[in-house]
Design a protein around this motif. Structure first.
Motif, PDB file in Angstrom:
ATOM      1  N   GLU A   1       0.829  -1.192   0.000  1.00 50.87           N
ATOM      2  CA  GLU A   1       0.000   0.000   0.000  1.00 50.87           C
ATOM      3  C   GLU A   1       0.872   1.253   0.000  1.00 50.87           C
ATOM      4  N   ALA A   2       0.238   2.373  -0.327  1.00 47.49           N
ATOM      5  CA  ALA A   2       0.942   3.653  -0.251  1.00 47.49           C
ATOM      6  C   ALA A   2       1.500   3.867   1.156  1.00 47.49           C
ATOM      7  N   ASP A   3       0.764   3.421   2.178  1.00 51.76           N
ATOM      8  CA  ASP A   3       1.224   3.557   3.574  1.00 51.76           C
ATOM      9  C   ASP A   3       2.625   2.966   3.750  1.00 51.76           C
ATOM     10  N   ASP A   4       2.836   1.797   3.154  1.00 56.48           N
ATOM     11  CA  ASP A   4       4.120   1.108   3.306  1.00 56.48           C
ATOM     12  C   ASP A   4       5.232   1.863   2.588  1.00 56.48           C
ATOM     13  N   CYS A   5       4.904   2.401   1.415  1.00 60.87           N
ATOM     14  CA  CYS A   5       5.899   3.199   0.689  1.00 60.87           C
ATOM     15  C   CYS A   5       6.226   4.475   1.465  1.00 60.87           C
ATOM     16  N   ILE A   6       5.190   5.097   2.033  1.00 64.96           N
ATOM     17  CA  ILE A   6       5.398   6.303   2.839  1.00 64.96           C
ATOM     18  C   ILE A   6       6.255   5.986   4.055  1.00 64.96           C
ATOM     19  N   GLY A   7       5.956   4.875   4.711  1.00 66.72           N
ATOM     20  CA  GLY A   7       6.739   4.471   5.879  1.00 66.72           C
ATOM     21  C   GLY A   7       8.193   4.219   5.525  1.00 66.72           C
ATOM     22  N   THR A   8       8.413   3.572   4.394  1.00 67.24           N
ATOM     23  CA  THR A   8       9.776   3.257   3.961  1.00 67.24           C
ATOM     24  C   THR A   8      10.546   4.519   3.587  1.00 67.24           C
ATOM     25  N   VAL A   9       9.915   5.382   2.793  1.00 68.96           N
ATOM     26  CA  VAL A   9      10.585   6.622   2.364  1.00 68.96           C
ATOM     27  C   VAL A   9      10.862   7.526   3.562  1.00 68.96           C
ATOM     28  N   SER A  10       9.895   7.644   4.467  1.00 64.41           N
ATOM     29  CA  SER A  10      10.104   8.504   5.636  1.00 64.41           C
ATOM     30  C   SER A  10      11.238   7.967   6.506  1.00 64.41           C
ATOM     31  N   HIS A  11      11.319   6.652   6.635  1.00 63.39           N
ATOM     32  CA  HIS A  11      12.376   6.030   7.430  1.00 63.39           C
ATOM     33  C   HIS A  11      13.745   6.285   6.794  1.00 63.39           C
TER      34      HIS A  11
ATOM     35  N   ASP B   1     -10.309 -14.461  21.079  1.00 61.20           N
ATOM     36  CA  ASP B   1      -9.948 -13.871  19.795  1.00 61.20           C
ATOM     37  C   ASP B   1      -8.442 -13.693  19.638  1.00 61.20           C
ATOM     38  N   LEU B   2      -7.671 -14.583  20.252  1.00 61.14           N
ATOM     39  CA  LEU B   2      -6.211 -14.441  20.234  1.00 61.14           C
ATOM     40  C   LEU B   2      -5.642 -14.421  18.817  1.00 61.14           C
ATOM     41  N   GLU B   3      -6.126 -15.315  17.972  1.00 59.77           N
ATOM     42  CA  GLU B   3      -5.593 -15.397  16.613  1.00 59.77           C
ATOM     43  C   GLU B   3      -5.866 -14.101  15.852  1.00 59.77           C
ATOM     44  N   MET B   4      -7.082 -13.597  15.970  1.00 61.58           N
ATOM     45  CA  MET B   4      -7.424 -12.353  15.272  1.00 61.58           C
ATOM     46  C   MET B   4      -6.706 -11.150  15.879  1.00 61.58           C
ATOM     47  N   LEU B   5      -6.447 -11.192  17.170  1.00 51.51           N
ATOM     48  CA  LEU B   5      -5.678 -10.130  17.823  1.00 51.51           C
ATOM     49  C   LEU B   5      -4.302  -9.988  17.169  1.00 51.51           C
ATOM     50  N   HIS B   6      -3.622 -11.110  17.022  1.00 54.05           N
ATOM     51  CA  HIS B   6      -2.276 -11.070  16.429  1.00 54.05           C
ATOM     52  C   HIS B   6      -2.328 -10.707  14.944  1.00 54.05           C
ATOM     53  N   LEU B   7      -3.336 -11.229  14.237  1.00 55.45           N
ATOM     54  CA  LEU B   7      -3.473 -10.919  12.820  1.00 55.45           C
ATOM     55  C   LEU B   7      -3.782  -9.435  12.620  1.00 55.45           C
ATOM     56  N   SER B   8      -4.669  -8.905  13.452  1.00 52.86           N
ATOM     57  CA  SER B   8      -5.040  -7.490  13.329  1.00 52.86           C
ATOM     58  C   SER B   8      -3.835  -6.585  13.574  1.00 52.86           C
ATOM     59  N   ARG B   9      -3.023  -6.944  14.534  1.00 52.96           N
ATOM     60  CA  ARG B   9      -1.818  -6.157  14.799  1.00 52.96           C
ATOM     61  C   ARG B   9      -0.875  -6.198  13.591  1.00 52.96           C
ATOM     62  N   THR B  10      -0.751  -7.365  12.964  1.00 53.37           N
ATOM     63  CA  THR B  10       0.095  -7.490  11.777  1.00 53.37           C
ATOM     64  C   THR B  10      -0.453  -6.656  10.625  1.00 53.37           C
ATOM     65  N   LEU B  11      -1.775  -6.686  10.419  1.00 55.71           N
ATOM     66  CA  LEU B  11      -2.392  -5.913   9.344  1.00 55.71           C
ATOM     67  C   LEU B  11      -2.216  -4.412   9.560  1.00 55.71           C
ATOM     68  N   ALA B  12      -2.211  -3.990  10.817  1.00 57.35           N
ATOM     69  CA  ALA B  12      -2.121  -2.561  11.143  1.00 57.35           C
ATOM     70  C   ALA B  12      -0.712  -2.009  10.992  1.00 57.35           C
ATOM     71  N   ARG B  13       0.286  -2.866  11.093  1.00 56.31           N
ATOM     72  CA  ARG B  13       1.667  -2.389  11.121  1.00 56.31           C
ATOM     73  C   ARG B  13       2.146  -2.011   9.722  1.00 56.31           C
ATOM     74  N   ILE B  14       2.590  -0.774   9.566  1.00 50.87           N
ATOM     75  CA  ILE B  14       3.125  -0.301   8.299  1.00 50.87           C
ATOM     76  C   ILE B  14       4.516  -0.891   8.070  1.00 50.87           C
ATOM     77  N   ASN B  15       4.727  -1.420   6.869  1.00 48.39           N
ATOM     78  CA  ASN B  15       6.010  -2.016   6.504  1.00 48.39           C
ATOM     79  C   ASN B  15       6.971  -0.891   6.104  1.00 48.39           C
ATOM     80  N   ILE B  16       8.077  -0.768   6.803  1.00 43.16           N
ATOM     81  CA  ILE B  16       9.042   0.286   6.485  1.00 43.16           C
ATOM     82  C   ILE B  16      10.268  -0.266   5.755  1.00 43.16           C
TER      83      ILE B  16
END
Length: 286
Positions: free
Chosen positions: A112-122, A234-249
């Motif tokens: 996503e654009a979010d990941d590109c933004i995170g990478t460029v900003s980093h 909801d442990l499995e979804m908790l961990h998955l949701s955290r992964t989905l939320a984290r921007i890739n830098i």
């Protein structure tokens, strides 16, 4: 001190905001191509240039709906409607005009654009002070001493500028806890649920006390029974949701400071903007 100021633009966020703000406008080219969103996009961009006086500008874009997040969770953003028909032809055209102004367009399929933004900003924050222009509060996880997130509010030139102090004052959290919050509460906009029954108030209380999801899980036995049951269910979804939320830098893209230099020639820009009947916008930056 002549420190470089780098403006990273969330292209899709600006374009969609501009489309809905300019939906009443009948701006079109001779061949019928609509340009109302493009007009609004450059209003927002030029307003930000005037307000933040960047020395460098780069624009990041989504490159399709399929990303590593949809591979992880097929329902990710599945609730979003298709883009309006009269916005679709403006996707390519706006990038062409951005490029004509010598502003790099950055995007990569699968991210996503979010990941590109995170990478460029980093990458660029070591070379200057970064300002991320967006309407997406997920970006708040990118705030550092060298990266400020500029959230666009209603109207033009109306911003909430988040640094570390304002994020803590306004939201009550640190940048890394933006991801932890999303893991707990989910995100209705992106269509992932987090822990069912855990809202922002409860999540904030838990993170204030235990700092992170890992800290919460390490103290499950002393949590209120109702909260413990919800999390354990909801442990499995908790961990998955955290992964989905984290921007890739660490997206495999390159963007050098030199190619982002804001050095628009009004003469050259006039030629491009006249072609697309946008010349009146140039008075903002001339």
């Amino acid at each position: 001190m002549n420190e470089k100021k780098i403006l990273i633009v969330d292209g899709m966020a600006l374009l969609f905001r501009a489309y809905f703000a300019q939906s009443y406008s009948a701006r079109r080219l001779d061949d019928g191509t609509p340009t109302n969103a493009i007009y609004g996009f450059f209003q927002y961009l030029f307003d930000a240039v005037i307000n933040f006086q960047p020395t460098h500008v780069v624009c990041c874009w989504d490159m399709g709906s399929k990303t590593f997040r949809t591979d992880l969770y097929s329902n990710y953003k599945a609730n979003r409607p298709d883009a309006p028909d009269d916005l679709v032809p403006q996707f390519t055209l706006v990038k062409d005009i951005v490029a004509a102004l010598q502003i790099p367009n950055i995007g990569l399929e699968g991210y996503e654009a979010d990941d590109c933004i995170g990478t460029v900003s980093h990458k660029l924050s070591d070379l200057g002070h970064v300002y991320i222009l967006t309407g997406d509060q997920d970006m708040l996880q990118l705030v550092t001493e060298r990266v400020h997130v500029v959230i666009m509010k209603k109207g033009r030139s109306n911003y909430a500028v988040y640094d570390l102090d304002f994020l803590k004052t306004d939201k009550g959290i640190h940048p890394f806890q933006v991801v932890e919050m999303k893991g707990l509460t989910g995100d209705t906009s992106d269509n992932y649920p987090g822990v069912r029954g855990i809202g922002e108030k409860t999540a904030l209380k838990l993170l204030t006390e235990y700092d992170s999801i890992d800290g919460i899980l390490n103290n499950l036995d002393i949590l209120p029974k109702s909260v413990k049951i919800k999390i354990e269910s909801d442990l499995e979804m908790l961990h998955l949701s955290r992964t989905l939320a984290r921007i890739n830098i660490e997206v495999p893209i390159e963007c050098s400071l030199e190619e982002c230099l804001w050095n628009v020639s009004i003469e050259d820009a006039t030629i491009v903007f006249d072609k697309y009947r946008l010349t009146s916008l140039l008075k903002i930056i001339s």
